[in-house]
Design a protein around this motif. Structure first.
Motif, PDB file in Angstrom:
ATOM      1  N   SER A 116      -6.242  -8.021 -11.062  1.00 27.59           N
ATOM      2  CA  SER A 116      -6.022  -7.129 -11.154  1.00 27.59           C
ATOM      3  C   SER A 116      -5.848  -6.279 -12.188  1.00 27.59           C
ATOM      4  O   SER A 116      -6.033  -5.077 -12.331  1.00 27.59           O
ATOM      5  N   GLY A 117      -5.645  -7.265 -12.965  1.00 29.69           N
ATOM      6  CA  GLY A 117      -6.074  -6.775 -14.547  1.00 29.69           C
ATOM      7  C   GLY A 117      -7.219  -6.318 -15.066  1.00 29.69           C
ATOM      8  O   GLY A 117      -7.790  -5.178 -15.877  1.00 29.69           O
ATOM      9  N   LEU A 118      -8.500  -6.814 -14.646  1.00 28.23           N
ATOM     10  CA  LEU A 118      -9.479  -6.205 -14.603  1.00 28.23           C
ATOM     11  C   LEU A 118      -9.840  -5.507 -13.595  1.00 28.23           C
ATOM     12  O   LEU A 118     -10.265  -4.087 -14.231  1.00 28.23           O
ATOM     13  N   LEU A 119      -9.536  -4.910 -12.605  1.00 28.37           N
ATOM     14  CA  LEU A 119      -9.419  -3.676 -11.584  1.00 28.37           C
ATOM     15  C   LEU A 119      -8.720  -2.946 -12.437  1.00 28.37           C
ATOM     16  O   LEU A 119      -9.309  -1.627 -12.764  1.00 28.37           O
ATOM     17  N   ILE A 120      -7.835  -2.973 -13.225  1.00 30.14           N
ATOM     18  CA  ILE A 120      -6.727  -1.664 -14.016  1.00 30.14           C
ATOM     19  C   ILE A 120      -7.804  -1.039 -14.897  1.00 30.14           C
ATOM     20  O   ILE A 120      -8.043  -0.152 -15.769  1.00 30.14           O
ATOM     21  N   THR A 146      -5.212  -8.839  -0.670  1.00 27.62           N
ATOM     22  CA  THR A 146      -4.349  -8.760  -0.385  1.00 27.62           C
ATOM     23  C   THR A 146      -2.766  -8.880  -1.991  1.00 27.62           C
ATOM     24  O   THR A 146      -1.769  -8.555  -1.562  1.00 27.62           O
ATOM     25  N   ILE A 147      -3.742  -8.936  -3.068  1.00 23.88           N
ATOM     26  CA  ILE A 147      -3.113  -9.641  -4.369  1.00 23.88           C
ATOM     27  C   ILE A 147      -3.557  -8.355  -4.987  1.00 23.88           C
ATOM     28  O   ILE A 147      -1.928  -7.614  -6.128  1.00 23.88           O
ATOM     29  N   ALA A 148      -4.153  -8.366  -5.526  1.00 18.84           N
ATOM     30  CA  ALA A 148      -5.049  -8.246  -6.419  1.00 18.84           C
ATOM     31  C   ALA A 148      -4.928  -6.417  -7.071  1.00 18.84           C
ATOM     32  O   ALA A 148      -4.494  -5.283  -6.983  1.00 18.84           O
ATOM     33  N   LEU A 149      -5.918  -5.459  -5.106  1.00 22.76           N
ATOM     34  CA  LEU A 149      -5.699  -4.555  -5.242  1.00 22.76           C
ATOM     35  C   LEU A 149      -4.198  -4.100  -5.336  1.00 22.76           C
ATOM     36  O   LEU A 149      -4.108  -2.428  -5.912  1.00 22.76           O
TER      37      LEU A 149
END
Length: 403
Positions: free
Chosen positions: A120-124, A233-236
């Protein structure tokens, strides 16, 4: 998009001329704003984290790590960013992200959750560094995202009713304080007034027995486990919640107060801090929407000194994170109805703004309603939680039926 070069040069020259300019910029107004902002993030959000940890069967050390990570690194973010840009970019963690995790912690192993936080942090970070922030938010209609968030937090707010029934004196005092401050005292957050009133009445009417003493744990690095299911289901959904409900309101609050926030740097740094936080067991550390709005507002004093409100908030939250092992037993000793009461009050504003944004227009009425109902249902299918299905249902309807 950043501050004008002239402003950077002006601040640099000021710092050379005034070695202690930061201390001189402290005022009663920005200190008050910093205290209020930090108090908001240390009450309801902390209780939601404990609820999510309990739902996932976390050990004491895992719970302490979570609390330490989000408050310590959120506080560091809240100190570094304002001092760097002289803007009240206030750091914290995502309350809506914690509320979302309460629905999924029981479905995954602890390493899988950590892996989801890292991704999730990497996506942000990628969204911030590439400038994709507005594009991602634009693909899923904001009405759908808002309605999904409304369905997510509605369950917490609804618990206010049985909580007040179970604790009429405490709940009644909190409710009356909330309503009175909403009507007559515009400069003081009604949620904070309700929290203070609830604690005062609780101390005088209940016999609190502190929970078991927790041995001090040194914060430790956690080992993540990366899975495709964790990404989906968690990161996105976690990244989308942080971007849409923390980054967007926080940046909007700064712009509405006539600041010029460096949007890409704010979003990408939120991603970097979230990745660091995840390796210590926390879901994120990022710009906080409501806290930034408090510290950037006119009640924080002269505009050029408001950044110190964010710094004050950061210092307080760092202390809270370091001593989480002492605070957690006290918080755990609170009655469950009291916990539900505070969490409900903390999320009233989120629910109200989400429903207003989701259903105020006519363009995506069916999509928004589908996202709200599916999320509110709490279903879990193929190990995918209700908020994700709510987003999928709303987005599909928006792009097909209501296109």
């Amino acid at each position: 998009m950043g501050l004008p070069e002239e402003r950077h040069n002006e601040y640099s020259s000021n710092e050379k001329l005034h070695k202690y300019s930061v201390i001189r910029d402290l005022t009663g107004e920005n200190i008050s704003s910093g205290i209020i902002a930090s108090t908001l993030v240390m009450t309801g959000p902390a209780l939601i984290i404990l609820q999510a940890a309990a739902a996932g069967g976390f050990t004491d050390q895992q719970t302490i790590n979570w609390m330490f990570a989000v408050y310590f690194f959120g506080g560091v973010y809240s100190i570094l960013m304002p001092l760097l840009y002289r803007i009240p970019i206030t750091g914290g963690h995502s309350i809506t992200g914690a509320a979302f995790l309460a629905t999924v912690t029981a479905q995954y192993t602890y390493p899988e959750l950590i892996g989801g936080y890292v991704m999730s942090g990497l996506l942000i970070f990628l969204v911030g560094i590439t400038g994709l922030f507005t594009k991602i938010i634009g693909w899923v209609p904001k009405e759908v995202i808002a309605s999904m968030l409304g369905g997510l937090v509605a369950g917490y707010v609804v618990q206010l009713v049985p909580a007040i029934q179970d604790m009429p004196l405490v709940g009644g005092a909190a409710l009356i304080s909330f309503l009175l401050f909403t009507r007559y005292v515009k400069k003081f957050p009604p949620v904070l007034a309700a929290v203070v009133a609830a604690f005062v009445v609780l101390f005088f009417t209940a016999d609190l027995n502190p929970a078991k003493e927790i041995t001090y744990f040194l914060p430790s690095l956690q080992v993540p486990e990366f899975t495709w299911m964790g990404l989906v289901t968690i990161a996105l959904p976690l990244a989308m919640l942080i971007l849409s409900n923390d980054a967007a309101p926080g940046i909007g609050a700064l712009e509405s107060s006539n600041f010029e926030p460096p949007i890409r740097k704010i979003v990408s740094s939120s991603g970097v801090f979230s990745v660091i936080t995840s390796f210590f067991g926390g879901q994120c550390a990022n710009i906080a929407g409501m806290m930034s709005a408090i510290c950037a507002g006119p009640d924080s004093g002269p505009r050029e000194k408001r950044y110190m409100g964010a710094v004050v908030s950061g210092v307080i939250t760092i202390v809270f994170g370091i001593f989480a092992w002492k605070f957690v037993p006290f918080i755990q000793s609170l009655p469950q109805a009291f916990v539900s009461l505070l969490a409900g009050f903390a999320l009233i504003g989120v629910l109200h703004s989400s429903l207003q944004m989701g259903f105020s227009g006519n363009r995506y009425r069916l999509s928004a309603l589908a996202a709200f109902i599916v999320t509110l249902s709490g279903i879990s299918f193929l190990h995918i939680s209700a908020p994700v299905w709510g987003l999928v249902a709303g987005a599909v309807l928006a792009r097909t039926v209501e296109r």
